[in-house]
Design a protein around this motif. Structure first.
Motif, PDB file in Angstrom:
ATOM      1  N   VAL A  65       0.876  -1.166   0.000  1.00  0.00           N
ATOM      2  CA  VAL A  65       0.000   0.000   0.000  1.00  0.00           C
ATOM      3  C   VAL A  65       0.917   1.221   0.000  1.00  0.00           C
ATOM      4  CG1 VAL A  65      -1.827   1.260   1.196  1.00  0.00           C
ATOM      5  CG2 VAL A  65      -1.709  -1.239   1.388  1.00  0.00           C
ATOM      6  N   ILE A  66       0.723   2.091  -0.965  1.00  0.00           N
ATOM      7  CA  ILE A  66       1.516   3.314  -1.051  1.00  0.00           C
ATOM      8  C   ILE A  66       0.863   4.354  -0.153  1.00  0.00           C
ATOM      9  CG2 ILE A  66       2.364   5.107  -2.611  1.00  0.00           C
ATOM     10  CD1 ILE A  66       2.123   2.800  -4.825  1.00  0.00           C
ATOM     11  N   LEU A  67       1.625   4.861   0.795  1.00  0.00           N
ATOM     12  CA  LEU A  67       1.067   5.761   1.805  1.00  0.00           C
ATOM     13  C   LEU A  67       1.138   7.215   1.336  1.00  0.00           C
ATOM     14  CD1 LEU A  67       2.509   4.064   5.011  1.00  0.00           C
ATOM     15  CD2 LEU A  67       0.240   3.784   3.969  1.00  0.00           C
ATOM     16  N   ASP A  68       0.353   7.509   0.307  1.00  0.00           N
ATOM     17  CA  ASP A  68       0.338   8.870  -0.252  1.00  0.00           C
ATOM     18  C   ASP A  68      -1.051   9.490  -0.215  1.00  0.00           C
ATOM     19  OD1 ASP A  68      -1.008   7.472  -2.222  1.00  0.00           O
ATOM     20  OD2 ASP A  68       0.290   8.118  -3.863  1.00  0.00           O
ATOM     21  N   GLY A  69      -1.986   8.845   0.467  1.00  0.00           N
ATOM     22  CA  GLY A  69      -3.339   9.369   0.567  1.00  0.00           C
ATOM     23  C   GLY A  69      -4.296   8.820  -0.474  1.00  0.00           C
ATOM     24  N   THR A  70      -3.798   8.050  -1.423  1.00  0.00           N
ATOM     25  CA  THR A  70      -4.654   7.483  -2.469  1.00  0.00           C
ATOM     26  C   THR A  70      -5.627   6.454  -1.898  1.00  0.00           C
ATOM     27  OG1 THR A  70      -2.900   7.823  -4.080  1.00  0.00           O
ATOM     28  CG2 THR A  70      -4.643   6.310  -4.705  1.00  0.00           C
ATOM     29  N   VAL A  71      -5.147   5.612  -1.000  1.00  0.00           N
ATOM     30  CA  VAL A  71      -5.974   4.581  -0.376  1.00  0.00           C
ATOM     31  C   VAL A  71      -6.542   5.165   0.915  1.00  0.00           C
ATOM     32  CG1 VAL A  71      -6.002   2.245   0.581  1.00  0.00           C
ATOM     33  CG2 VAL A  71      -4.508   2.779  -1.364  1.00  0.00           C
ATOM     34  N   SER A  72      -7.844   4.975   1.122  1.00  0.00           N
ATOM     35  CA  SER A  72      -8.490   5.547   2.310  1.00  0.00           C
ATOM     36  C   SER A  72      -7.937   4.925   3.589  1.00  0.00           C
ATOM     37  CB  SER A  72     -10.006   5.333   2.252  1.00  0.00           C
ATOM     38  OG  SER A  72     -10.328   3.977   2.492  1.00  0.00           O
ATOM     39  N   ASP A  73      -7.993   5.706   4.653  1.00  0.00           N
ATOM     40  CA  ASP A  73      -7.554   5.215   5.963  1.00  0.00           C
ATOM     41  C   ASP A  73      -8.332   3.967   6.351  1.00  0.00           C
ATOM     42  OD1 ASP A  73      -6.205   7.610   5.819  1.00  0.00           O
ATOM     43  OD2 ASP A  73      -7.002   8.421   7.694  1.00  0.00           O
ATOM     44  N   GLU A  74      -9.638   3.984   6.114  1.00  0.00           N
ATOM     45  CA  GLU A  74     -10.489   2.849   6.484  1.00  0.00           C
ATOM     46  C   GLU A  74     -10.036   1.570   5.778  1.00  0.00           C
ATOM     47  OE1 GLU A  74     -11.798   5.821   5.268  1.00  0.00           O
ATOM     48  OE2 GLU A  74     -12.240   6.596   7.263  1.00  0.00           O
ATOM     49  N   GLU A  75      -9.704   1.686   4.498  1.00  0.00           N
ATOM     50  CA  GLU A  75      -9.263   0.503   3.765  1.00  0.00           C
ATOM     51  C   GLU A  75      -7.907   0.017   4.262  1.00  0.00           C
ATOM     52  OE1 GLU A  75      -9.375  -1.378  -0.678  1.00  0.00           O
ATOM     53  OE2 GLU A  75      -9.311   0.819  -0.531  1.00  0.00           O
ATOM     54  N   ILE A  76      -7.018   0.937   4.556  1.00  0.00           N
ATOM     55  CA  ILE A  76      -5.700   0.553   5.088  1.00  0.00           C
ATOM     56  C   ILE A  76      -5.876  -0.191   6.407  1.00  0.00           C
ATOM     57  CG2 ILE A  76      -3.558   1.439   6.099  1.00  0.00           C
ATOM     58  CD1 ILE A  76      -3.682   3.678   3.936  1.00  0.00           C
ATOM     59  N   TYR A  77      -6.686   0.340   7.309  1.00  0.00           N
ATOM     60  CA  TYR A  77      -6.872  -0.307   8.608  1.00  0.00           C
ATOM     61  C   TYR A  77      -7.575  -1.656   8.459  1.00  0.00           C
ATOM     62  CZ  TYR A  77      -5.458   4.243  10.416  1.00  0.00           C
ATOM     63  OH  TYR A  77      -4.773   5.402  10.690  1.00  0.00           O
ATOM     64  N   ARG A  78      -8.509  -1.756   7.526  1.00  0.00           N
ATOM     65  CA  ARG A  78      -9.184  -3.037   7.274  1.00  0.00           C
ATOM     66  C   ARG A  78      -8.172  -4.075   6.793  1.00  0.00           C
ATOM     67  NH1 ARG A  78     -11.148  -5.662   2.921  1.00  0.00           N
ATOM     68  NH2 ARG A  78     -10.724  -3.910   1.532  1.00  0.00           N
TER      69      ARG A  78
END
Length: 118
Positions: free
Chosen positions: A95-108
Motif C-alpha cells: 500500500v503506497i502511503l500517499d493518501g490514495t488509499v483511504s484510511d479505512e481501507e488501510i486499517y481493514r
C-alpha cells in the motif's frame, strides 16, 4: 491520509504491537509482528518510487501487508497499491502511503493481515 505514525498508533492501540527496527542498514523500516509467534503482519518501509512501479526516485513510505492471494491481483491493479515490494508477491501487497488509499481501507487490510498471521 494515514501516515506511518497513524499506522503505528493503530497497531499499538488495537493489537498492543510496538514496531521493531530489525536492520541497522535500514533504520526506518519498522516491522509489526505478533508477540506469541513472531510472525509479521506488516512492515513499513521508505523506498524510491520506482521500486513500486511509480515514476521517479523520490523516497516514499509504503506498507506491506499479508492478504489472501485472490485479493493481491485485483488490489495491486488499483491506484495506491502495488505487488509486494521485497516480499512474497503471491501473499503480500504494498500500500503506497500517499493518501490514495483511504484510511479505512488501510486499517481493514491491517486487520486482515493480523488475523491471517496469528
Amino acid at each position: 491520509m494515514a501516515t506511518r505514525s497513524d499506522i503505528l498508533s493503530y497497531a499499538e492501540e488495537n493489537y498492543k504491537t510496538i514496531s521493531e527496527h530489525l536492520w541497522d542498514k535500514f533504520p526506518s523500516y519498522e516491522v509489526l509482528r505478533h508477540k506469541h509467534n513472531e510472525k509479521w503482519y506488516a512492515i513499513i518501509m521508505n523506498v524510491p518510487k520506482n521500486k513500486v512501479g511509480l515514476e521517479g526516485d523520490e523516497v516514499i513510505d509504503i506498507l506491506d501487508i499479508k492478504c489472501e492471494p485472490e485479493m493481491v491481483v485485483p488490489l495491486s491493479s488499483r491506484e495506491g497499491f502495488s505487488r509486494a515490494y521485497h516480499m512474497n508477491k503471491e501473499h503480500w501487497l504494498t500500500v503506497i502511503l500517499d493518501g490514495t488509499v483511504s484510511d479505512e481501507e488501510i486499517y481493514r487490510l491491517i486487520d486482515i493481515s493480523y488475523e491471517m498471521t496469528k
